[in-house]
Write a protein that holds these residues in place. Structure first.
Motif, PDB file in Angstrom:
ATOM      1  N   ARG A 279      29.713  37.583  58.899  1.00  0.00           N
ATOM      2  CA  ARG A 279      30.007  36.917  57.630  1.00  0.00           C
ATOM      3  C   ARG A 279      29.544  37.716  56.423  1.00  0.00           C
ATOM      4  O   ARG A 279      30.019  37.475  55.313  1.00  0.00           O
ATOM      5  CB  ARG A 279      29.351  35.532  57.605  1.00  0.00           C
ATOM      6  N   VAL A 280      28.579  38.597  56.603  1.00  0.00           N
ATOM      7  CA  VAL A 280      28.108  39.488  55.531  1.00  0.00           C
ATOM      8  C   VAL A 280      28.568  40.883  55.906  1.00  0.00           C
ATOM      9  O   VAL A 280      28.036  41.510  56.830  1.00  0.00           O
ATOM     10  CB  VAL A 280      26.583  39.426  55.371  1.00  0.00           C
ATOM     11  N   ILE A 281      29.566  41.374  55.221  1.00  0.00           N
ATOM     12  CA  ILE A 281      30.245  42.621  55.581  1.00  0.00           C
ATOM     13  C   ILE A 281      29.750  43.743  54.680  1.00  0.00           C
ATOM     14  O   ILE A 281      29.878  43.687  53.449  1.00  0.00           O
ATOM     15  CB  ILE A 281      31.772  42.488  55.423  1.00  0.00           C
ATOM     16  N   LEU A 282      29.183  44.781  55.284  1.00  0.00           N
ATOM     17  CA  LEU A 282      28.735  45.954  54.521  1.00  0.00           C
ATOM     18  C   LEU A 282      29.890  46.947  54.453  1.00  0.00           C
ATOM     19  O   LEU A 282      30.178  47.656  55.413  1.00  0.00           O
ATOM     20  CB  LEU A 282      27.503  46.580  55.172  1.00  0.00           C
ATOM     21  N   HIS A 283      30.516  47.004  53.324  1.00  0.00           N
ATOM     22  CA  HIS A 283      31.739  47.787  53.152  1.00  0.00           C
ATOM     23  C   HIS A 283      31.458  49.248  52.854  1.00  0.00           C
ATOM     24  O   HIS A 283      32.243  50.124  53.213  1.00  0.00           O
ATOM     25  CB  HIS A 283      32.567  47.157  52.022  1.00  0.00           C
ATOM     26  N   GLY A 284      30.343  49.557  52.202  1.00  0.00           N
ATOM     27  CA  GLY A 284      30.089  50.914  51.712  1.00  0.00           C
ATOM     28  C   GLY A 284      30.695  51.100  50.335  1.00  0.00           C
ATOM     29  O   GLY A 284      31.215  50.164  49.722  1.00  0.00           O
ATOM     30  N   TRP A 285      30.623  52.324  49.823  1.00  0.00           N
ATOM     31  CA  TRP A 285      31.166  52.609  48.491  1.00  0.00           C
ATOM     32  C   TRP A 285      32.686  52.485  48.502  1.00  0.00           C
ATOM     33  O   TRP A 285      33.337  52.708  49.526  1.00  0.00           O
ATOM     34  CB  TRP A 285      30.766  54.002  48.025  1.00  0.00           C
ATOM     35  N   ALA A 286      33.239  52.184  47.344  1.00  0.00           N
ATOM     36  CA  ALA A 286      34.686  52.032  47.204  1.00  0.00           C
ATOM     37  C   ALA A 286      35.120  52.638  45.878  1.00  0.00           C
ATOM     38  O   ALA A 286      34.315  52.808  44.956  1.00  0.00           O
ATOM     39  CB  ALA A 286      35.082  50.559  47.271  1.00  0.00           C
ATOM     40  N   SER A 287      36.384  52.949  45.766  1.00  0.00           N
ATOM     41  CA  SER A 287      36.930  53.453  44.504  1.00  0.00           C
ATOM     42  C   SER A 287      36.939  52.341  43.472  1.00  0.00           C
ATOM     43  O   SER A 287      36.840  51.151  43.795  1.00  0.00           O
ATOM     44  CB  SER A 287      38.354  53.973  44.714  1.00  0.00           C
ATOM     45  N   ASN A 288      37.070  52.720  42.198  1.00  0.00           N
ATOM     46  CA  ASN A 288      37.121  51.712  41.134  1.00  0.00           C
ATOM     47  C   ASN A 288      38.262  50.725  41.349  1.00  0.00           C
ATOM     48  O   ASN A 288      38.105  49.514  41.154  1.00  0.00           O
ATOM     49  CB  ASN A 288      37.284  52.390  39.776  1.00  0.00           C
ATOM     50  N   ALA A 289      39.416  51.243  41.763  1.00  0.00           N
ATOM     51  CA  ALA A 289      40.573  50.370  41.967  1.00  0.00           C
ATOM     52  C   ALA A 289      40.297  49.367  43.089  1.00  0.00           C
ATOM     53  O   ALA A 289      40.653  48.183  42.980  1.00  0.00           O
ATOM     54  CB  ALA A 289      41.816  51.200  42.281  1.00  0.00           C
ATOM     55  N   VAL A 291      37.342  48.260  44.064  1.00  0.00           N
ATOM     56  CA  VAL A 291      36.363  47.288  43.581  1.00  0.00           C
ATOM     57  C   VAL A 291      37.062  46.196  42.775  1.00  0.00           C
ATOM     58  O   VAL A 291      36.812  45.000  42.964  1.00  0.00           O
ATOM     59  CB  VAL A 291      35.274  47.976  42.730  1.00  0.00           C
ATOM     60  N   ARG A 292      37.978  46.606  41.887  1.00  0.00           N
ATOM     61  CA  ARG A 292      38.716  45.606  41.108  1.00  0.00           C
ATOM     62  C   ARG A 292      39.510  44.682  42.028  1.00  0.00           C
ATOM     63  O   ARG A 292      39.522  43.461  41.840  1.00  0.00           O
ATOM     64  CB  ARG A 292      39.645  46.293  40.114  1.00  0.00           C
ATOM     65  N   ASP A 293      40.171  45.256  43.004  1.00  0.00           N
ATOM     66  CA  ASP A 293      40.979  44.441  43.922  1.00  0.00           C
ATOM     67  C   ASP A 293      40.106  43.464  44.707  1.00  0.00           C
ATOM     68  O   ASP A 293      40.491  42.304  44.926  1.00  0.00           O
ATOM     69  CB  ASP A 293      41.756  45.337  44.886  1.00  0.00           C
ATOM     70  N   VAL A 313      29.113  45.388  36.429  1.00  0.00           N
ATOM     71  CA  VAL A 313      29.962  44.666  37.376  1.00  0.00           C
ATOM     72  C   VAL A 313      30.127  43.201  36.973  1.00  0.00           C
ATOM     73  O   VAL A 313      31.151  42.582  37.282  1.00  0.00           O
ATOM     74  CB  VAL A 313      29.415  44.805  38.816  1.00  0.00           C
ATOM     75  N   ILE A 314      29.166  42.630  36.267  1.00  0.00           N
ATOM     76  CA  ILE A 314      29.355  41.272  35.742  1.00  0.00           C
ATOM     77  C   ILE A 314      30.479  41.271  34.718  1.00  0.00           C
ATOM     78  O   ILE A 314      31.343  40.381  34.713  1.00  0.00           O
ATOM     79  CB  ILE A 314      28.052  40.734  35.137  1.00  0.00           C
ATOM     80  N   MET A 315      30.495  42.281  33.851  1.00  0.00           N
ATOM     81  CA  MET A 315      31.585  42.399  32.881  1.00  0.00           C
ATOM     82  C   MET A 315      32.925  42.543  33.593  1.00  0.00           C
ATOM     83  O   MET A 315      33.938  41.958  33.178  1.00  0.00           O
ATOM     84  CB  MET A 315      31.342  43.613  31.974  1.00  0.00           C
ATOM     85  N   GLU A 316      32.942  43.324  34.676  1.00  0.00           N
ATOM     86  CA  GLU A 316      34.191  43.530  35.420  1.00  0.00           C
ATOM     87  C   GLU A 316      34.679  42.225  36.044  1.00  0.00           C
ATOM     88  O   GLU A 316      35.882  41.926  36.028  1.00  0.00           O
ATOM     89  CB  GLU A 316      33.977  44.611  36.479  1.00  0.00           C
TER      90      GLU A 316
END
Length: 424
Positions: A279-289, A291-293, A313-316
Motif C-alpha cells: 500500500r506504500v509504494i516507493l517509486h523512486g525519482w521521477a521526471s517533472n512531467a 510528478v505532475r501526472d 511541491v505544495i505549490m504544484e
C-alpha cells in the motif's frame, strides 16, 4: 547586465524551482550563466535537468588543475584582493568547525570564480542557499569579483546558523532574498541591524502554464502522493503507521512516495513492520512531467515533514487543483490552511491519520473546492513571472549601486581592477 547563478550541486531532482526561476529571467531578457560547485553524481531523470547539466560550469568537479592555477594567479596578480578575502575566510572557517580542508577548497573555488567571472563579463552573482556556494561568492567578491546576492530557503540553513556566518554574508551582499515571511524574520534576527533592510521576500514560482487543473478526483480515488527526498526531515517513515490504521476502512488506500534518499531503508522497514508494503509504494525519482501526472491522478498530496522551508511541491499540488495534508512548520502555514487542505502538528502520527481519513471521506466537490482555493493562491503568490520581475528589479538596483560606486572610485583616482567596492 550579465548575471551568473551559483549553486552548490546543480541540477538535481529537487532543484526544479531554480531551473524555472532561471528560465523566467531569461524570458525577460536577462542573460544567465550557470555555475555550480559540483555535479550531482547520480543519473538525472528529467531531460530538462540533463540539458541544464550540459549548460552548467562546475568549479570543483574535474577541475583541480584549474583551481590550483587560479589560486597561483590570484596570489601573483591580485595579492591585495586575495589578502582582503583572508580575514572573512578565517572567521567563516572557524565558525564552521569542520576542519580546514573544506575552507581551503572554498578559497580555491573563490579564486577560480573571480577569474572566470571576469573573463565572462559577469556583473552580479546570485546564489541559492546560504551555505557553501554563498561562502564562495562572498570570498570572490572580497577578492575583487562581482557583487553577489543569495536566496535563503531553510530549514537546513537555520539548524546551526552560527556555522554559516549569516551576518558576514548579509553584510557583504547587495541584497538577500527570503522565500517566505518566516524566512525573512529568521534572517533579520541573524543580520546586523543596519543590514535588515537588505532582506526582501520573493516567493518561489511555478510555470503555471504547465499545470492545467485536471478534473476533480473521483469518489473512489484513494491514492495519496508524497513527493520529496526520503530523509528524516520529511518524515516519510511515519506514513506506514497511518496507512495501517486506515487500511481496514479503506482497503484500496495507497500512498505513492516519489523520491529517494537516506531514509529509504527506514521507510521500507516501517512498511514491513506495519504490513503495508503493498500500500506504500516507493517509486523512486521521477521526471517533472511524471510528478505532475502522479499528483493529478491522486486524491491529495501528503507531506508530513518535521522541517521545511516552503515546499514547492505544495505549490504544484495546488496548481493541479489538489488539496494538501502537511505540517505546521516554517513557511507552510503562509500557503496552506484549512480552506485548501489539512494542517497538522509535526511528528503527530495520530493527527496525520485523522487528516488522511478526513481527506478520504470528503466528497469530490469538497476536495475540488479546497483545490480551487489552492490554485487561486499559487496564481496570486507563486507565479514565476512575478518572481522574475522582482529579481530583475533587484538585479538592476545592484547594478546601479555597482556603477555609482565604480564612478566614485574612478573620480577618486582608484583603479577598479585593484580595489574592491567599500563594504562593511
Amino acid at each position: 547586465m550579465k548575471v551568473a547563478y551559483l549553486m552548490n550541486t546543480y541540477p538535481l531532482p529537487s532543484t526544479t524551482f531554480i531551473r524555472r526561476e532561471i528560465e523566467a529571467l531569461e524570458h525577460l531578457g536577462c542573460r544567465i550563466r550557470r555555475y555550480a560547485i559540483r555535479a550531482w553524481p547520480q543519473a538525472l531523470v528529467d531531460p530538462r535537468d540533463r540539458a541544464e547539466a550540459t549548460a552548467t560550469h562546475y568549479l570543483l568537479t574535474r577541475n583541480l588543475a584549474g583551481l590550483l592555477a587560479a589560486a597561483l594567479l590570484e596570489a601573483g596578480l591580485n595579492p591585495l584582493g586575495l589578502a582582503r578575502s583572508l580575514r572573512p575566510w578565517m572567521r567563516l572557517a572557524r565558525a564552521a568547525r569542520n576542519g580546514w580542508v573544506r575552507p581551503v577548497a572554498y578559497l580555491l573555488q573563490a579564486a577560480y570564480l573571480r577569474r572566470r567571472a571576469a573573463a565572462e563579463g559577469i556583473d552580479h552573482i546570485h546564489v541559492h542557499f546560504a551555505t557553501n556556494a554563498a561562502t564562495v561568492a562572498m570570498l570572490a567578491r572580497r577578492m575583487g569579483g562581482p557583487s553577489y546576492s543569495f536566496t535563503t530557503h531553510g530549514p537546513d540553513e537555520f539548524e546551526a546558523p552560527e556555522r554559516f556566518g549569516f551576518a558576514e554574508k548579509i553584510a557583504h551582499a547587495q541584497f538577500v532574498v527570503a522565500i517566505s515571511e518566516y524566512c525573512r524574520d529568521r534572517l533579520a534576527g541573524l543580520a546586523r541591524p543596519e543590514d535588515a533592510a537588505k532582506i526582501r521576500v520573493a516567493r518561489c514560482g511555478l510555470a503555471l502554464e504547465e499545470f492545467a487543473p485536471p478534473q476533480p478526483p473521483r469518489a473512489d480515488n484513494r491514492t495519496f502522493v508524497c513527493v520529496g527526498r526520503l530523509c528524516p526531515a520529511k518524515a516519510q517513515a511515519a506514513i506506514p503507521a497511518a496507512v495501517a490504521a486506515l487500511r481496514w476502512r479503506y482497503p484500496d488506500l495507497k500512498v505513492i512516495l516519489i523520491g529517494d534518499g537516506e531514509s529509504r531503508a527506514e521507510v521500507e522497514a516501517a512498511c514491513r513492520r506495519h504490513d503495508v508494503a503493498d500500500r506504500v509504494i516507493l517509486h523512486g525519482w521521477a521526471s517533472n512531467a511524471e510528478v505532475r501526472d502522479r499528483i493529478a491522478a491522486s486524491r491529495a498530496l501528503l507531506l508530513p515533514s518535521l522541517a521545511e522551508g516552503l515546499p514547492v511541491v505544495i505549490m504544484e499540488a495546488f496548481a493541479l487543483g489538489r488539496p494538501v495534508v502537511s505540517t505546521r512548520v516554517a513557511g507552510i502555514p503562509e500557503l496552506l490552511d484549512d480552506s485548501c487542505g489539512w494542517l497538522i502538528p509535526p511528528g503527530d502520527v495520530r493527527a496525520l491519520m485523522r487528516a488522511m481519513e478526513s481527506a478520504l471521506s470528503a466528497a469530490p466537490d469538497a476536495l475540488a473546492a479546497r483545490g480551487a482555493v489552492g490554485r487561486e493562491r499559487v496564481e496570486r503568490l507563486h507565479d514565476r513571472r512575478l518572481l522574475a520581475g522582482t529579481l530583475i528589479g533587484l538585479f538592476r538596483e545592484a547594478d546601479a549601486k555597482n556603477r555609482a560606486a565604480l564612478a566614485g572610485r574612478r573620480a577618486a583616482g582608484r583603479l577598479p581592477a585593484a580595489e574592491l567596492l567599500d563594504t562593511p
